[in-house]
Motif scaffolding. Sequence first.
Motif, short mmCIF file in Angstrom:
data_model
loop_
_atom_site.label_atom_id
_atom_site.label_comp_id
_atom_site.label_asym_id
_atom_site.label_seq_id
_atom_site.Cartn_x
_atom_site.Cartn_y
_atom_site.Cartn_z
N ILE A 43 -13.20 -63.72 -4.48
CA ILE A 43 -13.84 -62.42 -4.28
C ILE A 43 -14.74 -62.10 -5.47
O ILE A 43 -15.90 -61.69 -5.31
CB ILE A 43 -12.79 -61.32 -4.07
CG1 ILE A 43 -12.13 -61.48 -2.70
CG2 ILE A 43 -13.43 -59.93 -4.17
CD1 ILE A 43 -11.04 -60.47 -2.43
N TRP A 54 -11.33 -66.82 5.09
CA TRP A 54 -10.54 -65.67 4.61
C TRP A 54 -11.43 -64.63 3.96
O TRP A 54 -11.24 -63.43 4.17
CB TRP A 54 -9.47 -66.16 3.62
CG TRP A 54 -8.66 -65.04 3.05
CD1 TRP A 54 -7.56 -64.45 3.61
CD2 TRP A 54 -8.91 -64.34 1.82
NE1 TRP A 54 -7.12 -63.43 2.80
CE2 TRP A 54 -7.93 -63.34 1.70
CE3 TRP A 54 -9.86 -64.47 0.81
CZ2 TRP A 54 -7.86 -62.47 0.61
CZ3 TRP A 54 -9.82 -63.60 -0.27
CH2 TRP A 54 -8.83 -62.62 -0.37
N ARG A 93 -12.38 -60.25 4.82
CA ARG A 93 -12.29 -59.11 3.91
C ARG A 93 -13.37 -58.06 4.19
O ARG A 93 -13.34 -56.98 3.61
CB ARG A 93 -12.41 -59.58 2.45
CG ARG A 93 -11.39 -60.63 2.05
CD ARG A 93 -9.98 -60.17 2.24
NE ARG A 93 -9.63 -59.11 1.29
CZ ARG A 93 -8.51 -58.40 1.33
NH1 ARG A 93 -7.64 -58.60 2.30
NH2 ARG A 93 -8.27 -57.47 0.43
N THR A 141 -10.84 -55.99 6.37
CA THR A 141 -9.41 -55.94 6.09
C THR A 141 -9.19 -55.76 4.59
O THR A 141 -9.69 -56.53 3.79
CB THR A 141 -8.71 -57.25 6.53
OG1 THR A 141 -8.91 -57.42 7.93
CG2 THR A 141 -7.23 -57.18 6.23
N GLN A 142 -8.44 -54.74 4.25
CA GLN A 142 -7.99 -54.56 2.87
C GLN A 142 -6.49 -54.27 2.92
O GLN A 142 -6.01 -53.61 3.84
CB GLN A 142 -8.72 -53.39 2.20
CG GLN A 142 -10.23 -53.52 2.21
CD GLN A 142 -10.73 -54.63 1.29
OE1 GLN A 142 -10.06 -54.99 0.33
NE2 GLN A 142 -11.89 -55.16 1.60
N THR A 162 -11.77 -56.01 -4.21
CA THR A 162 -12.52 -55.55 -3.05
C THR A 162 -13.82 -56.31 -2.96
O THR A 162 -14.58 -56.40 -3.93
CB THR A 162 -12.80 -54.05 -3.14
OG1 THR A 162 -11.56 -53.34 -3.18
CG2 THR A 162 -13.61 -53.58 -1.94
N GLN A 215 -6.16 -63.37 10.83
CA GLN A 215 -7.10 -62.28 10.55
C GLN A 215 -8.06 -62.03 11.70
O GLN A 215 -8.86 -61.09 11.63
CB GLN A 215 -7.90 -62.57 9.28
CG GLN A 215 -7.07 -63.00 8.09
CD GLN A 215 -5.91 -62.07 7.79
OE1 GLN A 215 -6.08 -60.86 7.74
NE2 GLN A 215 -4.73 -62.65 7.59
#
Length: 275
Positions: free
Chosen positions: A98, A132, A136, A139-140, A147, A204
Motif C-alpha cells: 500500500i 488484494w 482496497r 474494503t477497509q 489506507t 474480496q
Amino acid sequence: MSNPYRNGDVPLSEISSFRIPYGNHPSQYGDLRLPTSLGRSPIVVSIHGGFWQSKYGLELNDPIVEDLTRRGYATWNIEYRRVGENGGGWTGTFDDVIDAINQLTQLEKSYPLDLSRIVILGHSAGGHLALWLASRNHTQNDAFEKTLRIPIKHVISLAGITDLKRTWEIHLESGLDGSLVSSFLDGTPHEVPDRYRLASPIEQLPIPATQLLIHGELDRHVPVELSIAYHQKAVEQGAHVRLLTLPEAEHFQLIDPASSAWKSVIDSLETLFSE
C-alpha cells in the motif's frame, strides 16, 4: 492512446532509472524507470513473486520492467518486506505494498508520470498482492493500518495466487513440510481463519477493477485451477474480469520477455491502457 514504441524501440539513452525509498526498512523501496523523451507516461507497477519469501527479490521482474520501459511505459518495480525479514508477512507485507503505491503521489511531483493511467501487474505471489490491492478500493478493516490513496482501476495477475486457503491445501496435498502460505500468515486456516479471509483475493470479490488473469496450463508452482476458480466466482458476482489460459506456458515463461507468453501479456496490457 496508441503507443508509438510498442515494439520496444525507446533508445536506452532515453531511459532513466532511480532507486527510491518509500520507507525506512532496507526492503521498502522501488526502482522507477522512465522513458524520458515521451513526456508524462502511463505507469506499470510491478510486484514480484517468490511465495513472499525474503530469498526472492524484485530482480525477478527486472527483465520485464526493462522491456516495458523500452515500450514507452514508466515502471515502478517495488520491493517489500517478506517472510524472513523483520516486519515481513502478516501484516507488514500488506502495509508495504500500500505504501509503495501511495508513493506514486510523491513521485508525480518530480517525475513525468500519468497517475490517471496505472496498471498493477503482479506475478505469482505478486499477483496475489496486486489483486488484494485492488480490493482496497472499497474494503477497509481494522486488520490493516494503511489506507490506499490511489484508486486501482486495472490489474494483471500473472499466475496469481488467488486463493490462500486453497493454496495451503494444495501444499498439504503435495506433501510439503509446512505450507509457505502458513509461514506468510503465521498460521494455518484453522488457526487464523480471519487472516485467510481478509488476505485472500477470492474472498474480496467482487473487486471494483478491471482484472485480467493470465495463467499457463503447464504451471507446476501455482496451478491454473486457482485462476479458473477465481474467474468463475468473479463472473458470477458481476466483476469485470477476463481469463486467458496459455496451453503451452509454464510459470516463469509469463515473465520471460523472449517467450510467446510475454507477447500475450504485452497485447493485454495495451488493451487495458486503450480502454
